[in-house]
Design an enzyme around this catalytic site. Structure first.
Site, PDB file in Angstrom:
ATOM      1  N   HIS A 168      31.055  40.259  43.486  1.00 60.97           N
ATOM      2  CA  HIS A 168      29.864  40.886  44.053  1.00 60.97           C
ATOM      3  C   HIS A 168      29.769  40.691  45.566  1.00 60.97           C
ATOM      4  CE1 HIS A 168      27.692  37.066  44.739  1.00 60.97           C
ATOM      5  NE2 HIS A 168      28.310  36.669  43.627  1.00 60.97           N
ATOM      6  N   GLY A 210      52.895  50.711  50.106  1.00 63.06           N
ATOM      7  CA  GLY A 210      52.218  49.454  49.844  1.00 63.06           C
ATOM      8  C   GLY A 210      52.083  48.544  51.037  1.00 63.06           C
ATOM      9  N   HIS A 254      45.208  46.183  51.518  1.00 64.08           N
ATOM     10  CA  HIS A 254      45.915  46.320  50.244  1.00 64.08           C
ATOM     11  C   HIS A 254      45.766  45.031  49.454  1.00 64.08           C
ATOM     12  CE1 HIS A 254      49.178  47.775  47.546  1.00 64.08           C
ATOM     13  NE2 HIS A 254      49.438  46.480  47.431  1.00 64.08           N
TER      14      HIS A 254
END
Length: 210
Positions: A140, A73, A149
């Site tokens: 969008h 991560g 991440h």
């Protein structure tokens, strides 16, 4: 049929194992989960139901039909260990949970992880090795650079840009048309209302340099 190997067997690795079992590709029999790569050979000892740790990334010899995902991560370790496998000629695949809603094309990418209840809106541009955890939302025309991440419940809105190697921690949010520079980190629960410079760590609402 491919043999999927997960780089990292710690907490995030176990989450990625769960993700890997909940994709359309797994349901269709495109791969089985062969095991993990991790230097900590006892990482899974307290847990049941997981495939074995096959060894470390540095020493693993890639076999026919092996494919990989990277379950680290933190951005820099993810980049480091994935690159070791890439240098050996390893192939990375994407994992997209059946309960994710992805309205943009990622078929040309590699190493992307998209967990359950993520929403990726129209005309979003993702990059290789981006990971997006549960309930994150991408508006969008947003753009997310390689290796970045997004933690659970983080949000980027219309025309937002995350450059390469950006970390958004849990529930971080970025308002429209702002850019978070390469290598930056946005702390948990923070609200970004102006551009973040490359390499900065910001925290708070509004987010300020730490």
């Amino acid at each position: 049929m491919k043999n999927l190997i997960i780089i990292g067997a710690r907490g995030f690795g176990r989450e990625v194992f769960d993700l890997a079992k909940n994709t359309q590709a797994f349901k269709d029999g495109e791969y089985i989960i062969k095991g993990f790569l991790d230097d900590k050979t006892d990482a899974l000892e307290p847990y049941n139901g997981y495939p074995p740790i096959l060894g470390g990334v540095e020493t693993y010899e890639i076999e026919k039909d092996d494919v990989f995902v990277c379950a680290l991560g933190t951005v820099q370790p993810k980049k480091h260990y994935a690159q070791l496998i890439l240098d050996k000629g390893g192939e990375f695949i994407n994992l997209v949970d059946l309960q994710a809603n992805v309205r943009s094309d990622i078929s040309h990418l590699k190493g992307v992880l998209i967990f359950s209840f993520v929403f990726v809106s129209v005309d979003v541009t993702l990059s290789d090795f981006v990971s997006i955890q549960h309930f994150a939302c991408l508006g969008h025309d947003a753009k997310v650079g390689q290796w970045s991440h997004m933690s659970s419940y983080s949000t980027i809105t219309g025309f937002t840009v995350l450059e390469e190697e950006v970390m958004l921690q849990t529930a971080a949010k970025v308002v429209p048309k702002k850019t978070v520079g390469k290598g930056s980190m946005v702390g948990a629960g923070s609200l970004v209302i102006k551009n973040v410079k490359p390499g900065e760590s910001v925290f708070g609402s509004p987010a300020r340099k730490m």
